[in-house]
Design a protein around this motif. Sequence first.
Motif, PDB file in Angstrom:
ATOM      1  N   ASP A 123       0.886  -1.198  -0.217  1.00 30.40           N
ATOM      2  CA  ASP A 123      -0.040   0.074  -0.045  1.00 30.40           C
ATOM      3  C   ASP A 123       0.848   1.203  -0.033  1.00 30.40           C
ATOM      4  OD1 ASP A 123      -2.187  -1.622   0.076  1.00 30.40           O
ATOM      5  OD2 ASP A 123      -2.269  -1.295   2.147  1.00 30.40           O
ATOM      6  N   TYR A 163       0.694   5.328   0.100  1.00 29.91           N
ATOM      7  CA  TYR A 163      -0.377   6.405   0.248  1.00 29.91           C
ATOM      8  C   TYR A 163       0.342   7.786  -0.110  1.00 29.91           C
ATOM      9  CZ  TYR A 163      -2.770   2.862   3.354  1.00 29.91           C
ATOM     10  OH  TYR A 163      -3.285   1.733   3.435  1.00 29.91           O
ATOM     11  N   SER A 211      -3.066   0.390  -4.004  1.00 32.05           N
ATOM     12  CA  SER A 211      -2.655  -0.927  -3.460  1.00 32.05           C
ATOM     13  C   SER A 211      -2.084  -1.986  -4.772  1.00 32.05           C
ATOM     14  CB  SER A 211      -3.427  -1.659  -2.594  1.00 32.05           C
ATOM     15  OG  SER A 211      -3.181  -2.821  -1.970  1.00 32.05           O
ATOM     16  N   ARG A 219      -6.695   4.700   4.483  1.00 32.56           N
ATOM     17  CA  ARG A 219      -5.994   4.165   5.847  1.00 32.56           C
ATOM     18  C   ARG A 219      -6.805   5.370   6.994  1.00 32.56           C
ATOM     19  NH1 ARG A 219       0.271   3.424   6.594  1.00 32.56           N
ATOM     20  NH2 ARG A 219       0.031   5.749   6.585  1.00 32.56           N
ATOM     21  N   THR A 255      -7.806  -0.304   7.658  1.00 40.31           N
ATOM     22  CA  THR A 255      -7.306   0.006   6.301  1.00 40.31           C
ATOM     23  C   THR A 255      -8.441  -0.795   5.477  1.00 40.31           C
ATOM     24  OG1 THR A 255      -5.189  -0.476   6.982  1.00 40.31           O
ATOM     25  CG2 THR A 255      -5.726  -0.775   4.827  1.00 40.31           C
ATOM     26  N   THR A 279      -2.166  -7.238  11.629  1.00 41.44           N
ATOM     27  CA  THR A 279      -3.272  -7.034  11.084  1.00 41.44           C
ATOM     28  C   THR A 279      -4.278  -8.255  11.002  1.00 41.44           C
ATOM     29  OG1 THR A 279      -4.256  -6.036   9.018  1.00 41.44           O
ATOM     30  CG2 THR A 279      -2.317  -7.583   8.774  1.00 41.44           C
TER      31      THR A 279
END
Length: 235
Positions: free
Chosen positions: A62, A64, A76, A124, A134, A197
């Motif tokens: 990912d 950003y 992503s 996010r 996320t 995660t």
Amino acid sequence: MRRNVFLPVYIIAALCFFSAQAGALNLDIELNAGGALAMGATDNPNATGEARPALGCALEFDLYLFTIGSLEVGFSAGMEYSYLTLHGVWDIPANAVFLGSPATTQKTDNSYSYLNFPIALAGRIPLGDNLRLTLRAGGFFGYFLGGSSDVTYSTEIPGVLENGTQTLDSDNTEEWDYGLHFYTGLDIFLGGGLWLTTSLRFDLGLADTTVNNALSSYTDTHWSLIAVIGLKYGF
């Protein structure tokens, strides 16, 4: 042909390298694995199915690029190994195979392996100092690696419809799949740029996966819902 499958892997690695060199420090790299359910869909009015187990693992990136309020937005990309198992029941009417053939019921237990490449928008959202959400939404394309089909008929037709195990390959299964890709995950900060995660990944296949023949000219697709746990490292 198979060498071309790994071209997206090289592209992803190059993007991550040049992003890091350019000073883009909002890059997350995630490795995860898990399992849940898979099922198929068909436009065959005489066929039904049941959900069966699915497994998957993924390496995802990912990046950003900007923020809107507290929401960080980027894109992503990654690669996923997906193992799907499906159960189907097909009531084949009399004369469907050839004139005079009896009605029969086909039951199949299939397994499919795919290497998928998702590409999506990513978001996010911080939920606290050590917690964040996320989200990803986009699409995927996948390459069929192989599989098998365990077939039984209530009434066999010797030499035509016989019980047994069949290898799934490019002769009876389309090599490429594509569809929609969705992901939602909760990240828990562990320290030092590392996050734990837990997430759900949903891949909705839109491509016809079965090579049509004289008996079957229907559209068959797959979907999978995978619950995964993994580690994520942020730069």
